[in-house]
Design an enzyme around this catalytic site. Structure first.
Site, mmCIF file in Angstrom:
data_model
loop_
_atom_site.group_PDB
_atom_site.id
_atom_site.type_symbol
_atom_site.label_atom_id
_atom_site.label_comp_id
_atom_site.label_asym_id
_atom_site.label_seq_id
_atom_site.Cartn_x
_atom_site.Cartn_y
_atom_site.Cartn_z
ATOM 1 N N HIS A 119 0.865 -39.117 -12.089
ATOM 2 C CA HIS A 119 1.017 -39.663 -10.734
ATOM 3 C C HIS A 119 2.312 -39.201 -10.076
ATOM 4 O O HIS A 119 3.284 -39.936 -9.996
ATOM 5 C CB HIS A 119 0.951 -41.188 -10.807
ATOM 6 C CG HIS A 119 1.003 -41.870 -9.471
ATOM 7 N ND1 HIS A 119 0.505 -41.310 -8.310
ATOM 8 C CD2 HIS A 119 1.498 -43.090 -9.110
ATOM 9 C CE1 HIS A 119 0.701 -42.146 -7.300
ATOM 10 N NE2 HIS A 119 1.304 -43.226 -7.757
ATOM 11 N N CYS A 163 2.278 -44.538 -1.957
ATOM 12 C CA CYS A 163 1.509 -43.784 -2.947
ATOM 13 C C CYS A 163 0.268 -43.153 -2.329
ATOM 14 O O CYS A 163 -0.427 -42.385 -2.988
ATOM 15 C CB CYS A 163 1.144 -44.666 -4.125
ATOM 16 S SG CYS A 163 2.586 -45.215 -5.058
#
Lengths: 487, 388
Positions: free
Chosen positions: B335, B83
């Site tokens: 996200h 991430c």
């Protein structure tokens, strides 16, 4: 003197009350069948249940002293892969152990026993572990479905410190099969019920028992106990006892009301239950039916009093949780197709990876750093990265490890979650981060749990389970899970 | 001692697509939209860029960018760091211009998660047979379980504490036209949301989105040729853990060691002595509400175990002492994995330049971004600091 030197058993935690079948389908001729049956969790199969019984049986015994493992089941997860070979790695048996699967008959358990006795008598082995496990499926909505239960037993055979000696045996082979499954069948098939009982169980097991008594000059009054398995119609079991002249108090309960018929494991589970109550000098008539019958004379010795703690039948029977409904049973056995979780599909299982990590995966072997003494293990939650451990997590020493077994260590929940998104047959997936006694931490799925009873600091133990089945590749993926300390 | 990156590189142009469930655009569309906004913002032509770094977790190879942008046979490098992938693309582009190998570089991060037809993130290439069924929410839920237990919060007290974080982030994100979600949330909505992984509910979790973000970087001495208000990089740190938290009983599971260490390294690189006072605003990796809570402690914005006091005092609100997630954060802005690190820097960039519209913070000096990949016990953390 050849005989049993140790015993163990396993009954799955969950029991399904037979009233649930009545609720779902109505009764057989309007009647409901009493009692409950033991139901293996969705992550159990005959390999994992056999492992449970074997671990119980080998409690306090060095697995390296075992010369052979003969495993019986009629519900093997594989047609061509030896379950006893998998179990041997799980149980940490020797590399030169003799392994053999015995299958295709309800008396596979006693057939394995006979072979083990012969090997020890012949002097080719000193100690052989025999396991039997079954989880037979009958099609939904019939009475057979209610009669079957799941479970396993194990006995260790040897010629030293014998707790029950084998004084004699007699076998009959018969091609008759009133109930059967072809290699493609999911569910059991049966011929008309009275014919299969009259010409099958009631004739053939009686023939074997009478043959045994005649061979050794014994009669019913010479036996303390009758331990014979039962057909699905348990009334025939009582009839057999009556015909042989046994008093009800001498008859070992075939566990219809508590476990159900566990196929080729039933006789051995009953034998374990009998041994738990036996005294030195007891003589046991032990018999099992299936395409013929095997019958044995067993004599209990004073060594029985030295058997250490076993979970066995008594403790496993007392340790139970109700399976909440019949629908859960259908789901656990994958008898209904359920909507799949909107989660990524699992990638292909790598046989190469399973093979490289076999000690970790099947035996839950981690490492202990010889430089700083830190036990450590790394697995699944990080997608297998970092296996095997080469560099110490604590002191970064390279390749200074000895193997360290986590499977038999107790642990405590450090933190946990109930994961409702995870793709599991029994949501929520309870996932635990656990700290092992003696050191080491890892993340494991938890099984046989009530999600509401899981808490930080809860004591847990490790149990060998099937994580999932990789259907496109036909691979059963086994690993260890945590569970609340069972009993 | 290495010199570090402080004041050697500037961002002179940035672009960011709207984040969300962008059904009518492909990954190539997102790449083009973010890159061209960045070119325009920097006042350059596509051909001016000499090298490219593209970050994507689930995409494939550098050709994703070269084909979408038709870059003319120039270098393109694909990077992946979970991430923290977007931040990693930026870091590599910065090092490339700092070294003098290139004068102008593009860093671009993108992800097209919503084409996968599943909730949450994608799967892994190979199964070793020992993976827990645990999801990412499950791994972070264990952080909440332990945090509550350690600090004596009952489940309802703990849930009430962390539920204030999504409420704050949605308040900010609702002011942001590029955010995935465009609405405020009430505390009751967060508390009553269905549980996804106890004790976390669906509204404790960030959006799963499509999107792309891009930055044009040049050496500091060239920056003013492009614009009068370039943003100077003060620190660019990456910290990757050895899974000590997963394997060692020493890990308390109430913090993320990699965040703490990345923060310390970034403060040292930037010369920040008192982060709580010196950092004007932060964009951190609030993948889940509990994650933001412990990040506040790991970055030393709040003392250990005391984030409750700051949350309740409104310290991290848009009008608070140290605004956190002025753009809405992962929770509300969304996200798309590979884009998030650059999206965070996009907000820092806009805030420092006074271009953040209704979200504008008064007179910010230093902005911090924090990107987390992985799990609380094993993570990849980026921590960047930028200023004027």
């Amino acid at each position: 003197m050849v005989g049993i030197t140790s015993y163990g058993a396993y009954v799955p935690l969950y029991r399904l009350d037979r009233s649930e079948f009545f609720r779902a389908w109505g009764g057989i001729f309007g009647m409901s069948i009493p009692g409950e049956k033991a139901v293996a969790n969705f992550d159990e199969d005959t390999i994992t249940m056999s492992v449970e019984a074997a671990i119980d049986c080998l409690s306090g015994i060095d697995p390296k002293t075992v010369d052979g493992l003969f495993s019986a089941t009629t519900t093997s997860p594989y047609k061509d892969r030896q379950c006893s070979g998998v179990m041997s790695m799980v149980l940490d048996l020797r590399r030169d152990v003799r392994t053999m699967d015995v299958a295709n008959s309800l008396r596979a358990g006693t057939s394995a026993l006979t072979s083990a006795i012969d090997a020890i008598e012949a002097g080719t082995a000193k100690s052989i572990l025999v396991t039997a496990a079954d989880m037979i499926l009958a099609a939904p909505a019939g009475d057979f479905e209610q009669a079957y239960g799941d479970g396993s037993a194990a006995v260790l055979l040897g010629n030293e410190d014998v707790i029950a000696s084998v004084e004699g045996s007699y076998s009959v082979s018969d091609e008759f099969a009133g109930m059967w499954r072809t290699s493609d069948d999911t569910f059991v098939r049966a011929w008309e019920d009275r014919m299969i009982l009259d010409k099958g169980y009631s004739s053939i097991i009686l023939e074997a028992i009478n043959g045994l008594m005649k061979k050794y000059g014994l009669s019913t009054k010479d036996f303390t106990k009758m331990v014979c398995d039962s057909p699905l119609d348990v009334r025939r079991h009582s009839r057999l006892a009556r015909e042989l002249g046994f008093d009800e108090s001498q008859v070992q309960d075939p566990m219809f009301l508590t476990v159900g018929n566990t196929g080729c494991a039933l006789a051995m589970m009953m034998l374990v239950a009998a041994l738990e109550e036996s005294k030195p000098g007891d003589r046991i008539l032990f018999a099992s039916y299936g395409n013929g019958a095997d019958a044995f004379v067993l004599e209990v010795t004073p060594e029985i009093e030295k058997v250490g703690h076993r979970r066995g039948m008594k403790n496993h029977l007392a340790s139970k949780k109700p399976l909440k409904n019949y629908e859960s049973y259908l789901r656990w056995r994958r008898l209904v197709t359920v909507e799949r979780a909107r989660r990524p599909e699992l990638g292909p299982t790598t046989i190469a990876g399973l093979w490289r990590d076999r000690r970790l995966i099947l035996g839950l072997w981690g490492k202990k750093c010889t430089a700083c003494g830190t036990p450590q293990i790394i697995q699944g939650a990080s997608m297998g990265m970092g296996t095997p451990t080469r560099i110490c997590v604590n002191c970064q020493a390279k390749d200074q490890f000895e193997e360290y077994r986590f499977a038999d260590k107790k642990a405590k929940v450090f933190t946990f979650t109930q994961d409702n998104l995870a793709d599991t047959v029994d949501p929520p997936a309870v996932v635990t981060t656990v700290d092992f006694e003696g050191g080491g931490r890892a993340i494991f799925d938890m099984t046989d749990r009530d999600p509401n009873e899981v808490s930080v600091d809860m004591p847990v133990e490790m149990t060998f389970r099937k994580l999932f089945y990789d259907a496109p590749r036909g691979i059963h993926n086994y690993f260890w899970k945590t569970r609340p300390v069972r009993c | 001692m290495p010199e570090g990156i402080k004041d050697k590189v500037c961002i002179v142009g940035m672009g960011c697509t709207k984040f969300g469930e962008i059904w009518d655009k492909s990954d190539g569309d997102l790449i083009v939209d973010a890159a061209y906004e960045a070119y325009e913002d920097a006042g350059i032509e596509p051909k001016d860029v000499q090298a490219h770094w593209v970050g994507t977790c689930w995409g494939m190879t550098a050709a994703m960018l070269s084909v979408a942008l038709k870059t003319q046979y120039k270098p393109v490098t694909r990077v992946e760091n979970a991430c923290a992938t977007g931040a990693e693309a930026l870091r590599n582009a910065c090092y490339a211009v700092a070294s003098g190998a290139y004068d102008i570089a593009l860093a671009l991060g993108y992800e097209k998660l919503k084409d996968q037809g599943i909730s949450g993130l994608g799967g892994t290439a190979i199964t070793t047979g020992v993976a827990s069924v645990m999801t990412a929410p499950g791994a972070f839920a264990m952080l909440a379980t332990k945090y509550f237990a350690r600090y004596g919060l009952s489940p309802s007290e703990g849930k009430k504490l962390i539920a204030q974080i999504p409420v704050k982030n949605h308040h900010n994100g609702a002011l942001n036209p590029k955010a995935h979600y465009q609405r405020e949330l009430s505390l009751e909505q967060v508390l009553n949301a269905p549980i996804i992984a106890w004790p976390l509910g669906i509204l404790d979790a960030c959006g799963v989105s499509d999107g792309a973000a891009a930055a044009i970087v040049v050496r500091a001495e060239d920056a003013k040729k492009f614009r009068p208000d370039p943003v100077y990089l003060k620190a660019a740190q990456i910290c990757v853990g050895p899974a000590e938290g997963q394997m060692s009983q020493a890990f308390d599971y109430t913090h993320v060691e990699e965040t703490y260490r990345a923060g310390q390294a970034a403060y040292a690189e930037a010369g920040v002595k008192n982060p709580r006072k010196e950092i004007s605003m932060a964009e951190v990796h609030d993948c889940f509400s509990i994650t933001e809570a412990v990040i506040m402690e790991d970055l030393q914005f709040s003392p250990r175990g005391k984030v409750k006091e700051d949350i309740e005092a409104g310290t991290f609100n848009l009008d608070g002492e140290l605004p956190v997630q002025p753009d809405g954060g992962l929770k509300c802005f969304g996200h798309p994995i590979g884009a998030s690190g650059l999206r965070m820097m996009y907000e820092v960039y806009l805030q420092l330049q006074g271009r953040a519209g209704p979200r504008q913070i008064k007179n910010p000096q230093l902005g911090l971004t924090h990107n987390l990949g992985g799990f609380p016990y094993l993570s990849v953390i980026s921590c960047f600091i930028a200023g004027l």
